[in-house]
Design a protein around this motif. Structure first.
Motif, PDB file in Angstrom:
ATOM      1  N   THR A  53      85.837  -4.278 -46.053  1.00 46.12           N
ATOM      2  CA  THR A  53      84.971  -5.199 -46.789  1.00 46.12           C
ATOM      3  C   THR A  53      85.431  -6.643 -46.609  1.00 46.12           C
ATOM      4  O   THR A  53      84.613  -7.541 -46.397  1.00 46.12           O
ATOM      5  CB  THR A  53      84.970  -4.845 -48.292  1.00 46.12           C
ATOM      6  N   ALA A  54      86.739  -6.867 -46.679  1.00 44.17           N
ATOM      7  CA  ALA A  54      87.264  -8.222 -46.496  1.00 44.17           C
ATOM      8  C   ALA A  54      87.015  -8.725 -45.075  1.00 44.17           C
ATOM      9  O   ALA A  54      86.673  -9.897 -44.873  1.00 44.17           O
ATOM     10  CB  ALA A  54      88.753  -8.250 -46.810  1.00 44.17           C
ATOM     11  N   THR A  55      87.167  -7.839 -44.092  1.00 40.17           N
ATOM     12  CA  THR A  55      86.915  -8.224 -42.703  1.00 40.17           C
ATOM     13  C   THR A  55      85.446  -8.565 -42.494  1.00 40.17           C
ATOM     14  O   THR A  55      85.112  -9.561 -41.837  1.00 40.17           O
ATOM     15  CB  THR A  55      87.330  -7.087 -41.756  1.00 40.17           C
ATOM     16  N   LEU A  56      84.572  -7.753 -43.050  1.00 44.88           N
ATOM     17  CA  LEU A  56      83.138  -8.010 -42.942  1.00 44.88           C
ATOM     18  C   LEU A  56      82.764  -9.317 -43.644  1.00 44.88           C
ATOM     19  O   LEU A  56      81.987 -10.114 -43.121  1.00 44.88           O
ATOM     20  CB  LEU A  56      82.359  -6.844 -43.545  1.00 44.88           C
ATOM     21  N   THR A  57      83.337  -9.564 -44.804  1.00 47.80           N
ATOM     22  CA  THR A  57      83.062 -10.793 -45.539  1.00 47.80           C
ATOM     23  C   THR A  57      83.517 -12.013 -44.753  1.00 47.80           C
ATOM     24  O   THR A  57      82.803 -13.010 -44.658  1.00 47.80           O
ATOM     25  CB  THR A  57      83.776 -10.773 -46.904  1.00 47.80           C
ATOM     26  N   ARG A  58      84.715 -11.916 -44.157  1.00 46.59           N
ATOM     27  CA  ARG A  58      85.214 -13.041 -43.356  1.00 46.59           C
ATOM     28  C   ARG A  58      84.342 -13.269 -42.128  1.00 46.59           C
ATOM     29  O   ARG A  58      84.094 -14.413 -41.741  1.00 46.59           O
ATOM     30  CB  ARG A  58      86.655 -12.784 -42.935  1.00 46.59           C
ATOM     31  N   GLY A  59      83.861 -12.189 -41.524  1.00 41.34           N
ATOM     32  CA  GLY A  59      82.978 -12.330 -40.370  1.00 41.34           C
ATOM     33  C   GLY A  59      81.650 -12.968 -40.726  1.00 41.34           C
ATOM     34  O   GLY A  59      81.102 -13.762 -39.963  1.00 41.34           O
ATOM     35  N   ILE A  60      81.129 -12.631 -41.890  1.00 37.38           N
ATOM     36  CA  ILE A  60      79.847 -13.199 -42.316  1.00 37.38           C
ATOM     37  C   ILE A  60      80.005 -14.670 -42.693  1.00 37.38           C
ATOM     38  O   ILE A  60      79.185 -15.506 -42.316  1.00 37.38           O
ATOM     39  CB  ILE A  60      79.276 -12.398 -43.503  1.00 37.38           C
ATOM     40  N   ARG A  61      81.057 -14.996 -43.430  1.00 38.33           N
ATOM     41  CA  ARG A  61      81.260 -16.370 -43.887  1.00 38.33           C
ATOM     42  C   ARG A  61      81.798 -17.286 -42.801  1.00 38.33           C
ATOM     43  O   ARG A  61      81.720 -18.498 -42.915  1.00 38.33           O
ATOM     44  CB  ARG A  61      82.227 -16.390 -45.065  1.00 38.33           C
ATOM     45  N   GLY A  62      82.402 -16.731 -41.794  1.00 36.87           N
ATOM     46  CA  GLY A  62      83.047 -17.546 -40.764  1.00 36.87           C
ATOM     47  C   GLY A  62      84.492 -17.809 -41.146  1.00 36.87           C
ATOM     48  O   GLY A  62      84.939 -17.466 -42.239  1.00 36.87           O
ATOM     49  N   ARG A  63      85.196 -18.422 -40.255  1.00 34.13           N
ATOM     50  CA  ARG A  63      86.623 -18.653 -40.503  1.00 34.13           C
ATOM     51  C   ARG A  63      86.831 -19.646 -41.631  1.00 34.13           C
ATOM     52  O   ARG A  63      87.646 -19.433 -42.503  1.00 34.13           O
ATOM     53  CB  ARG A  63      87.298 -19.128 -39.229  1.00 34.13           C
ATOM     54  N   GLY A  64      86.158 -20.773 -41.580  1.00 31.23           N
ATOM     55  CA  GLY A  64      86.244 -21.747 -42.664  1.00 31.23           C
ATOM     56  C   GLY A  64      87.542 -22.527 -42.711  1.00 31.23           C
ATOM     57  O   GLY A  64      87.658 -23.438 -43.498  1.00 31.23           O
ATOM     58  N   GLY A  65      88.529 -22.187 -41.927  1.00 32.89           N
ATOM     59  CA  GLY A  65      89.819 -22.857 -41.990  1.00 32.89           C
ATOM     60  C   GLY A  65      89.805 -24.213 -41.317  1.00 32.89           C
ATOM     61  O   GLY A  65      89.740 -25.249 -41.955  1.00 32.89           O
ATOM     62  N   ALA A  66      89.871 -24.244 -39.994  1.00 29.13           N
ATOM     63  CA  ALA A  66      89.993 -25.498 -39.264  1.00 29.13           C
ATOM     64  C   ALA A  66      88.658 -26.241 -39.179  1.00 29.13           C
ATOM     65  O   ALA A  66      88.624 -27.462 -39.259  1.00 29.13           O
ATOM     66  CB  ALA A  66      90.498 -25.223 -37.843  1.00 29.13           C
ATOM     67  N   GLU A  67      87.561 -25.511 -39.032  1.00 25.69           N
ATOM     68  CA  GLU A  67      86.277 -26.175 -38.860  1.00 25.69           C
ATOM     69  C   GLU A  67      85.774 -26.821 -40.158  1.00 25.69           C
ATOM     70  O   GLU A  67      85.330 -27.948 -40.164  1.00 25.69           O
ATOM     71  CB  GLU A  67      85.193 -25.186 -38.398  1.00 25.69           C
ATOM     72  N   GLY A  68      85.878 -26.074 -41.251  1.00 26.28           N
ATOM     73  CA  GLY A  68      85.310 -26.559 -42.494  1.00 26.28           C
ATOM     74  C   GLY A  68      86.270 -27.369 -43.333  1.00 26.28           C
ATOM     75  O   GLY A  68      85.900 -27.917 -44.351  1.00 26.28           O
ATOM     76  N   GLY A  69      87.522 -27.444 -42.941  1.00 26.08           N
ATOM     77  CA  GLY A  69      88.498 -28.148 -43.749  1.00 26.08           C
ATOM     78  C   GLY A  69      89.025 -27.247 -44.865  1.00 26.08           C
ATOM     79  O   GLY A  69      88.331 -26.344 -45.305  1.00 26.08           O
ATOM     80  N   GLN A  70      90.221 -27.518 -45.297  1.00 26.68           N
ATOM     81  CA  GLN A  70      90.798 -26.709 -46.351  1.00 26.68           C
ATOM     82  C   GLN A  70      90.677 -27.432 -47.673  1.00 26.68           C
ATOM     83  O   GLN A  70      90.738 -28.651 -47.735  1.00 26.68           O
ATOM     84  CB  GLN A  70      92.259 -26.394 -46.038  1.00 26.68           C
ATOM     85  N   ARG A  71      90.520 -26.653 -48.742  1.00 26.76           N
ATOM     86  CA  ARG A  71      90.389 -27.253 -50.067  1.00 26.76           C
ATOM     87  C   ARG A  71      91.691 -27.267 -50.773  1.00 26.76           C
ATOM     88  O   ARG A  71      92.517 -26.490 -50.704  1.00 26.76           O
ATOM     89  CB  ARG A  71      89.418 -26.447 -50.906  1.00 26.76           C
TER      90      ARG A  71
END
Length: 71
Positions: A53-71
């Motif tokens: 489930t976590a892998t699928l969620t990460r795949g759907i949301r995208g990486r979000g780390g370097a591209e989207g910036g970290q919060r």
């Protein structure tokens, strides 16, 4: 109040571990008789499903780390 990101993998893991606790609480309370090895497929299966489930969620949301910036 800070809002946290919803993580379905942790929810699935928590549900399976809670179910395991309920099974053993029922055993301890004398409601039913459960062999000791019942916990193995319940916990391992729940953790595998949580990982999927976590892998699928990460795949759907995208990486979000370097591209989207970290919060």
């Amino acid at each position: 109040m800070l809002r946290h990101e919803f993580q379905p993998g942790k929810l699935v893991a928590g549900l399976f571990l809670t179910a395991t606790g309920v099974v053993y609480a029922g055993e301890a309370g004398g409601l039913w008789d459960v062999p000791w090895f019942v916990v193995v497929p319940l916990v391992v299966g729940g953790l595998c499903l949580a990982g999927a489930t976590a892998t699928l969620t990460r795949g759907i949301r995208g990486r979000g780390g370097a591209e989207g910036g970290q919060r």
